[in-house]
Design an enzyme around this catalytic site. Structure first.
Site, mmCIF file in Angstrom:
data_model
loop_
_atom_site.group_PDB
_atom_site.id
_atom_site.type_symbol
_atom_site.label_atom_id
_atom_site.label_comp_id
_atom_site.label_asym_id
_atom_site.label_seq_id
_atom_site.Cartn_x
_atom_site.Cartn_y
_atom_site.Cartn_z
ATOM 1 N N LYS A 173 -18.515 9.390 -17.489
ATOM 2 C CA LYS A 173 -17.235 8.678 -17.467
ATOM 3 C C LYS A 173 -16.165 9.536 -16.798
ATOM 4 O O LYS A 173 -15.335 9.032 -16.032
ATOM 5 C CB LYS A 173 -16.847 8.326 -18.905
ATOM 6 C CG LYS A 173 -15.536 7.584 -19.056
ATOM 7 C CD LYS A 173 -15.415 6.969 -20.440
ATOM 8 C CE LYS A 173 -15.305 8.001 -21.548
ATOM 9 N NZ LYS A 173 -13.930 8.514 -21.717
ATOM 10 N N SER A 174 -16.177 10.836 -17.074
ATOM 11 C CA SER A 174 -15.170 11.742 -16.508
ATOM 12 C C SER A 174 -15.272 11.798 -14.987
ATOM 13 O O SER A 174 -14.263 11.697 -14.270
ATOM 14 C CB SER A 174 -15.333 13.148 -17.090
ATOM 15 O OG SER A 174 -15.158 13.143 -18.480
ATOM 16 N N ARG A 184 -12.626 9.791 -12.024
ATOM 17 C CA ARG A 184 -12.009 10.584 -10.960
ATOM 18 C C ARG A 184 -12.410 10.030 -9.590
ATOM 19 O O ARG A 184 -11.577 9.879 -8.695
ATOM 20 C CB ARG A 184 -12.438 12.052 -11.081
ATOM 21 C CG ARG A 184 -11.750 12.791 -12.224
ATOM 22 C CD ARG A 184 -12.495 14.063 -12.618
ATOM 23 N NE ARG A 184 -11.745 14.903 -13.550
ATOM 24 C CZ ARG A 184 -11.599 14.650 -14.849
ATOM 25 N NH1 ARG A 184 -12.170 13.578 -15.379
ATOM 26 N NH2 ARG A 184 -10.900 15.455 -15.625
ATOM 27 N N SER A 208 -3.406 18.367 -22.335
ATOM 28 C CA SER A 208 -4.636 17.689 -21.930
ATOM 29 C C SER A 208 -4.871 17.890 -20.436
ATOM 30 O O SER A 208 -3.962 17.712 -19.620
ATOM 31 C CB SER A 208 -4.532 16.195 -22.236
ATOM 32 O OG SER A 208 -5.567 15.481 -21.594
ATOM 33 N N SER A 209 -6.108 18.232 -20.088
ATOM 34 C CA SER A 209 -6.437 18.450 -18.672
ATOM 35 C C SER A 209 -6.288 17.170 -17.859
ATOM 36 O O SER A 209 -6.197 17.218 -16.630
ATOM 37 C CB SER A 209 -7.862 18.976 -18.546
ATOM 38 O OG SER A 209 -8.792 18.021 -19.027
ATOM 39 N N SER A 252 -9.167 23.747 -21.317
ATOM 40 C CA SER A 252 -9.931 22.686 -20.625
ATOM 41 C C SER A 252 -10.175 23.001 -19.153
ATOM 42 O O SER A 252 -10.135 22.118 -18.300
ATOM 43 C CB SER A 252 -9.219 21.334 -20.760
ATOM 44 O OG SER A 252 -9.140 20.919 -22.093
ATOM 45 N N ASP A 289 -14.808 17.105 -26.807
ATOM 46 C CA ASP A 289 -15.450 15.811 -27.074
ATOM 47 C C ASP A 289 -16.765 15.930 -27.838
ATOM 48 O O ASP A 289 -17.270 14.940 -28.362
ATOM 49 C CB ASP A 289 -15.692 15.046 -25.764
ATOM 50 C CG ASP A 289 -14.426 14.400 -25.227
ATOM 51 O OD1 ASP A 289 -13.446 14.292 -25.998
ATOM 52 O OD2 ASP A 289 -14.403 14.002 -24.055
ATOM 53 N N LYS A 303 -17.013 1.723 -25.259
ATOM 54 C CA LYS A 303 -15.985 2.483 -24.544
ATOM 55 C C LYS A 303 -16.598 3.509 -23.614
ATOM 56 O O LYS A 303 -16.087 3.762 -22.526
ATOM 57 C CB LYS A 303 -15.043 3.162 -25.537
ATOM 58 C CG LYS A 303 -13.924 3.979 -24.883
ATOM 59 C CD LYS A 303 -12.987 4.544 -25.911
ATOM 60 C CE LYS A 303 -12.019 5.535 -25.294
ATOM 61 N NZ LYS A 303 -11.090 4.922 -24.338
#
Length: 418
Positions: A22-23, A27, A150-151, A178, A301, A399
């Site tokens: 997801k990350s 992006r 937060s990054s 992070s 996470d 999600k």
């Protein structure tokens, strides 16, 4: 939807294909909107990535009125799209989300974008969504941010930087956390041809007007999603083995540190030649092992997964670097404490840490509240290997990992809707 998970025996050898990170996907979706020649493979099928895709498509439709973009619970989309819409010249949007999203702070990012010249205002309480964003050309290039935020705030700025008139020079003030997520963003920018540097406390990103030729990138599968399978193997009998795809040894994802952490629980990781990874329970856990001390500010996470694994094995742990968990889908530290306590654990939390005492018993047939948090649902599911358990609002897994419950069934778990 509440799901009853019964005590189960995992198939000794199983194979699971996990959706793309997801990350990485979110992006790359933003970069694809900025550079249409970019083509993507193995993108995430998560709700968050679906929200991101739809928002970017809607924003490209011609309209004379401000567009309302609702990201629901998708925090990554809220941060990334705030930056994206700030540079869409001539477009005006109102960016909003769920009730919980309107409680999640965004002032640090808005302030940074305003330093660059962005035109953003608050529709409700200052510092929180919804936001009204009027896109324009941003000519400023120097900006500073607190380094311990937060990054996603930092990555949001870096992702739009190649399209700024003069790129960006971002100074991080204080201790940087992070870092893996920041490096992930920079590596993906490098992959499409953007020049970047990260020296001491300063990140520089050069401009890139276009990608001259079609470029295809394959998204690595999600290590956060892999964490639940590591927990399952840790709680299983010796010799239990699961093969996951598609993963690489030089991962950009900070959560790949699972490989090292789960050795503590007797789990061995082998990378295969076909971009798959095989994880095996090689040795029994030792209840006399010392407390697991893990600093997780680079991979928060996976904190819920690790805490539940330790509890399932009767092992103590002390997890630190968890300050960002207070502003996630829920206050994850308090949620963990509440649900583990119901199961019989002794847990204490601070603003950035969780301490779990050694325990011998797990209370059966406990109903786990998920707090609209996908990671709460999936982190607690492996305990069904020890006792029957109920997961409330189990559909929340969509999600990030929509096929999670089906994948659990495929390896032998009993999953029944109540």
């Amino acid at each position: 939807m509440n799901l009853s998970l019964k005590s189960s025996i995992v198939s000794l050898q199983s194979t699971i294909a996990i959706t793309g990170s997801k990350s990485e996907t979110n992006r790359l979706l933003l970069l694809q909107a900025l550079y249409p020649n970019l083509q993507l493979e193995n993108t995430s099928n998560s709700d968050d990535s679906d929200v991101m895709t739809k928002a970017l498509l809607v924003s490209q439709l011609p309209t004379s009125n401000p567009q309302l973009i609702d990201v629901h619970h998708a925090g990554t989309a809220m941060r990334f799209l705030t930056a994206y819409f700030a540079i869409q010249e001539g477009n005006e949007v109102v960016l909003t989300g769920s009730a919980r999203m309107k409680e999640r702070p965004i002032k640090i990012l808005v302030d940074a974008l305003q330093q660059l010249g962005a035109e953003i205002s608050y529709e409700g309480q200052e510092g929180f969504p919804p936001l009204r964003i009027k896109g324009k050309k941003l000519s400023q290039s120097k900006v500073s941010l607190p380094a311990n935020v937060s990054s996603q705030y930092i990555s949001a700025l870096l992702l739009i930087a190649p399209k700024l008139q003069n790129g960006i020079e971002l100074t991080l003030v204080g201790e940087i956390t992070s870092v893996p997520y920041i490096k992930m963003t920079l590596s993906l920018l490098n992959a499409i041809g953007v020049e970047t540097s990260f020296l001491n406390d300063t990140i520089s990103v050069k401009t890139l007007s276009l990608i001259p030729n079609p470029l295809s990138l394959k998204v690595e599968s999600d290590w956060s999603s892999a964490s639940y399978w590591y927990s399952i193997i840790a709680l299983s009998e010796i010799g239990t083995q699961i093969t996951l795809s598609s993963y690489k040894q030089n991962s950009l994802q900070g959560d790949a540190v699972l490989i090292d952490i789960y050795r503590y629980f007797g789990v061995e990781t082998i990378f295969n030649g076909n971009h798959s990874v095989t994880i095996t329970k090689k040795s029994a856990h030792n209840s006399q092992l010392p407390t697991l001390n893990a600093q997780l500010n680079s991979c928060p996470d996976i904190a819920q997964t690790i805490a539940v694994t330790c509890f399932g094995l009767g092992l103590p742990c002390h997890l630190t670097g968890l300050h960002t968990l207070k502003i996630k889908e829920t206050d994850r530290l308090e949620a963990l404490k509440a649900e583990l306590t119901k199961l019989g654990a002794h847990v204490t939390v601070t603003n950035d840490s969780l301490t779990l005492s050694q325990s011998e018993n797990i209370n059966p047939n406990i109903s786990i509240k998920t707090y609209q948090d996908h990671r709460m649902a999936m982190a607690f599911a492996p305990l069904a290997l020890k006792v029957p358990i109920v997961i409330e609002e189990a559909e929340v897994v969509s999600k990030s990992y929509p096929t999670f419950w089906e994948d659990l069934k495929s390896v032998g778990f009993s999953v029944v809707e109540e």
